[in-house]
Design an enzyme around this catalytic site. Structure first.
Site, mmCIF file in Angstrom:
data_model
loop_
_atom_site.group_PDB
_atom_site.id
_atom_site.type_symbol
_atom_site.label_atom_id
_atom_site.label_comp_id
_atom_site.label_asym_id
_atom_site.label_seq_id
_atom_site.Cartn_x
_atom_site.Cartn_y
_atom_site.Cartn_z
ATOM 1 N N ASP A 194 0.947 -1.283 0.168
ATOM 2 C CA ASP A 194 0.036 0.002 -0.048
ATOM 3 C C ASP A 194 0.926 1.244 0.078
ATOM 4 O O ASP A 194 0.693 2.085 -0.555
ATOM 5 C CB ASP A 194 -0.878 -0.087 1.423
ATOM 6 N N HIS A 238 -4.692 -3.498 6.246
ATOM 7 C CA HIS A 238 -4.502 -3.621 4.989
ATOM 8 C C HIS A 238 -5.921 -4.077 4.220
ATOM 9 O O HIS A 238 -6.016 -5.371 3.983
ATOM 10 C CB HIS A 238 -3.388 -4.704 4.465
HETATM 11 N N1 NAD Z 1 -0.693 -7.945 2.222
HETATM 12 C C1 NAD Z 1 -0.516 -7.736 1.055
HETATM 13 O O1 NAD Z 1 -0.616 -6.512 0.496
HETATM 14 C C2 NAD Z 1 -1.244 -8.723 0.105
HETATM 15 C C3 NAD Z 1 -0.947 -8.476 -1.367
HETATM 16 C C4 NAD Z 1 -1.350 -9.540 -2.212
HETATM 17 C C5 NAD Z 1 -1.767 -10.885 -1.880
HETATM 18 N N2 NAD Z 1 -1.970 -10.888 -0.536
HETATM 19 C C6 NAD Z 1 -2.415 -12.118 -0.218
HETATM 20 O O2 NAD Z 1 -1.438 -13.277 -0.004
HETATM 21 C C7 NAD Z 1 -1.806 -14.310 -0.059
HETATM 22 C C8 NAD Z 1 -1.212 -15.353 -1.046
HETATM 23 O O3 NAD Z 1 -1.471 -14.885 -2.434
HETATM 24 P P1 NAD Z 1 -1.255 -15.604 -3.826
HETATM 25 O O4 NAD Z 1 -1.423 -15.122 -4.777
HETATM 26 O O5 NAD Z 1 0.424 -16.162 -3.548
HETATM 27 O O6 NAD Z 1 -2.050 -17.047 -3.471
HETATM 28 P P2 NAD Z 1 -1.946 -18.642 -4.156
HETATM 29 O O7 NAD Z 1 -3.317 -19.126 -4.355
HETATM 30 O O8 NAD Z 1 -1.370 -18.507 -5.470
HETATM 31 O O9 NAD Z 1 -0.871 -19.137 -3.279
HETATM 32 C C9 NAD Z 1 -1.288 -19.583 -1.961
HETATM 33 C C10 NAD Z 1 -0.495 -20.843 -1.826
HETATM 34 O O10 NAD Z 1 -0.554 -21.061 -0.323
HETATM 35 C C11 NAD Z 1 -0.670 -22.308 -0.023
HETATM 36 N N3 NAD Z 1 -1.350 -22.621 1.217
HETATM 37 C C12 NAD Z 1 -2.508 -22.952 1.528
HETATM 38 N N4 NAD Z 1 -2.509 -23.130 2.918
HETATM 39 C C13 NAD Z 1 -1.335 -23.186 3.186
HETATM 40 C C14 NAD Z 1 -1.056 -23.507 4.410
HETATM 41 N N5 NAD Z 1 -1.662 -23.955 5.511
HETATM 42 N N6 NAD Z 1 0.310 -23.739 4.619
HETATM 43 C C15 NAD Z 1 1.207 -23.529 3.784
HETATM 44 N N7 NAD Z 1 0.771 -23.136 2.393
HETATM 45 C C16 NAD Z 1 -0.544 -22.904 2.320
HETATM 46 C C17 NAD Z 1 -1.524 -23.127 -1.278
HETATM 47 O O11 NAD Z 1 -1.232 -24.421 -1.704
HETATM 48 C C18 NAD Z 1 -0.860 -21.945 -2.371
HETATM 49 O O12 NAD Z 1 0.063 -22.633 -3.143
HETATM 50 C C19 NAD Z 1 -3.476 -14.320 -0.325
HETATM 51 O O13 NAD Z 1 -4.202 -14.411 1.135
HETATM 52 C C20 NAD Z 1 -3.430 -12.881 -0.781
HETATM 53 O O14 NAD Z 1 -4.750 -12.392 -0.520
HETATM 54 C C21 NAD Z 1 -1.618 -9.978 0.304
HETATM 55 O O1 LMR Z 2 -5.608 -10.285 -2.277
HETATM 56 C C1 LMR Z 2 -6.332 -9.461 -2.064
HETATM 57 O O2 LMR Z 2 -7.193 -9.202 -1.681
HETATM 58 C C2 LMR Z 2 -5.543 -8.176 -2.519
HETATM 59 C C3 LMR Z 2 -4.163 -7.804 -2.144
HETATM 60 O O3 LMR Z 2 -4.320 -7.840 -0.550
HETATM 61 C C4 LMR Z 2 -3.575 -6.581 -2.608
HETATM 62 O O4 LMR Z 2 -3.558 -5.585 -1.773
HETATM 63 O O5 LMR Z 2 -3.517 -6.593 -3.566
#
Ligand code: NAD
Ligand code: LMR
Length: 329
Positions: free
Chosen positions: A160, A188
């Site tokens: 962010d 967030h």
């Molecule tokens: N804070 C931020 O700014 C921000 C930004 C973008 C995404 N995110 C979040 O990050 C997370 C991951 O996103 P992504 O796009 O990589 O998702 P994704 O679905 O591509 O990958 C998630 C992975 O986590 C694994 N997983 C699920 N449960 C698990 C567990 N108990 N232990 C270990 N691994 C496990 C899944 O098998 C998968 O491979 C999501 O929650 C998304 O919303 C946060």
């Molecule tokens: O996975 C989401 O909900 C969005 C992600 O946290 C982002 O800020 O891009």
């Protein structure tokens, strides 16, 4: 190379953020160009094959700093001796899904992981929670790790922060390198508050330089706060490379410090500063020295900012109450 490698555990290693993250960790961007690392990848059992594939590719890069890769579906193994833990694995929000729906789905993941960190991680463990809802997942993991100092659990709002830098740069025509002291407050989520009242654009106060409250309220703040949803809408998947980049930035700054005359935003346990109830994991402006962060104190919070900080903090308190009711903290 004689230096002891740093153990970095990454959960969700086979996911899309994991794929964008691991190669940068292994090439020295997380901790520095002279710090050897060992990677510990945690995945769910059905994704172990995909994690193996990524590990093969990591091998094929022949990164000089990468001193080993272990893969496991057991948190007790993956966090054993961890110095840095990046908790990425979670269920990403998909089109039309509200963040509140994620609390229950993800809460069960972060409690056992917090306990495994408590029982097995190294004494100097630093935890960054990326998986959403990041602030509250960090709270759940922290609550399950009573022997680890609470301040070691942080949540990612650096994406962010970076988004806000970029939007402000576009508006002012000043490069991001000349924008300082931006702050993301709160959660967030779409309630977060990107604050430019203390920011500097090429040495001038940003709010004064912009001098456009309509743009601030109706364009900048919603664009930054809803950027995650906009990316999901556009890509059909949540942000990945930019999220991985922000995770790298967060840990690099936490380890190597903030630049003089600047600060960053981190989701950290509140000490009650700025009226944020103690214990909530909320985003604040922080400086980092010698691996320890400190909330920037003494900023004047105007009415415009106060209302928005309070709204985001209220949402955090509601999320905390919801996971408490579910027995997760
Ligand atoms: N804070 C931020 O700014 C921000 C930004 C973008 C995404 N995110 C979040 O990050 C997370 C991951 O996103 P992504 O796009 O990589 O998702 P994704 O679905 O591509 O990958 C998630 C992975 O986590 C694994 N997983 C699920 N449960 C698990 C567990 N108990 N232990 C270990 N691994 C496990 C899944 O098998 C998968 O491979 C999501 O929650 C998304 O919303 C946060
Ligand atoms: O996975 C989401 O909900 C969005 C992600 O946290 C982002 O800020 O891009």
């Amino acid at each position: 190379m004689t230096r002891t490698p740093v153990n970095v555990t990454v959960t969700g290693a086979a996911g899309q953020i994991g794929y964008a993250l691991l190669f940068r960790i292994a090439s020295g961007h997380l901790l520095g160009p002279d710090v050897p690392v060992k990677l510990r990848l945690l995945e769910i059992t059905p994704a172990l094959g995909a994690a193996e594939g990524t590990a093969m590719e990591l091998d094929d890069c022949a990164f000089p700093l990468l001193q080993g890769i272990d893969i496991s579906d057991d948190p007790n193994v993956a966090f054993d001796g961890a110095n840095v833990a990046l908790l990425v694995g979670a269920r990403p929000r998909t089109k039309g899904m509200e963040r509140g729906d994620l609390l229950e789905a993800n809460g069960g993941i972060f409690k056992p992981q917090g306990k495994a960190i408590n029982d097995h991680a190294a004494d100097d463990i630093k935890v960054l929670v990326v998986g959403n809802p990041a602030n509250t997942n960090a709270l759940i993991a922290q609550a399950a790790a009573p022997d680890v100092p609470a301040e070691r659990f942080t949540a990612m709002t650096r994406l962010d922060h970076n988004r806000a830098l970029s939007q402000l740069s576009k508006k002012t025509g000043v490069p991001v390198s000349e924008i300082k002291k931006l702050t993301i407050w709160g959660n967030h989520s779409a309630t977060q508050y990107p604050d430019i009242f203390h920011a500097e654009v090429a040495g001038k106060n940003a709010a004064e330089a912009v001098n456009d409250e309509k743009w601030l309220a109706e364009d900048f703040i919603p664009t930054v706060a809803k950027r995650g949803a906009a990316i999901i809408e556009a890509r059909g998947a949540s942000s990945a490379a930019s999220a991985a980049n922000a995770a790298i930035d967060h840990v690099y700054t936490w380890t190597n410090g903030t630049a003089a005359g600047d600060w960053v935003s981190m989701g950290i346990p509140s000490d009650g500063s700025y009226g944020v109830p103690e214990g909530l994991i909320s985003s604040f402006p922080v400086t980092v020295t010698d691996g320890a962060y400190e909330i920037v104190q003494g900023l004047e919070i105007n009415e415009f900012s106060r209302t928005r900080i309070d709204a985001s903090v209220k949402e955090l308190a509601e999320e905390r109450d919801a996971v408490r009711a579910l027995g997760l903290i």
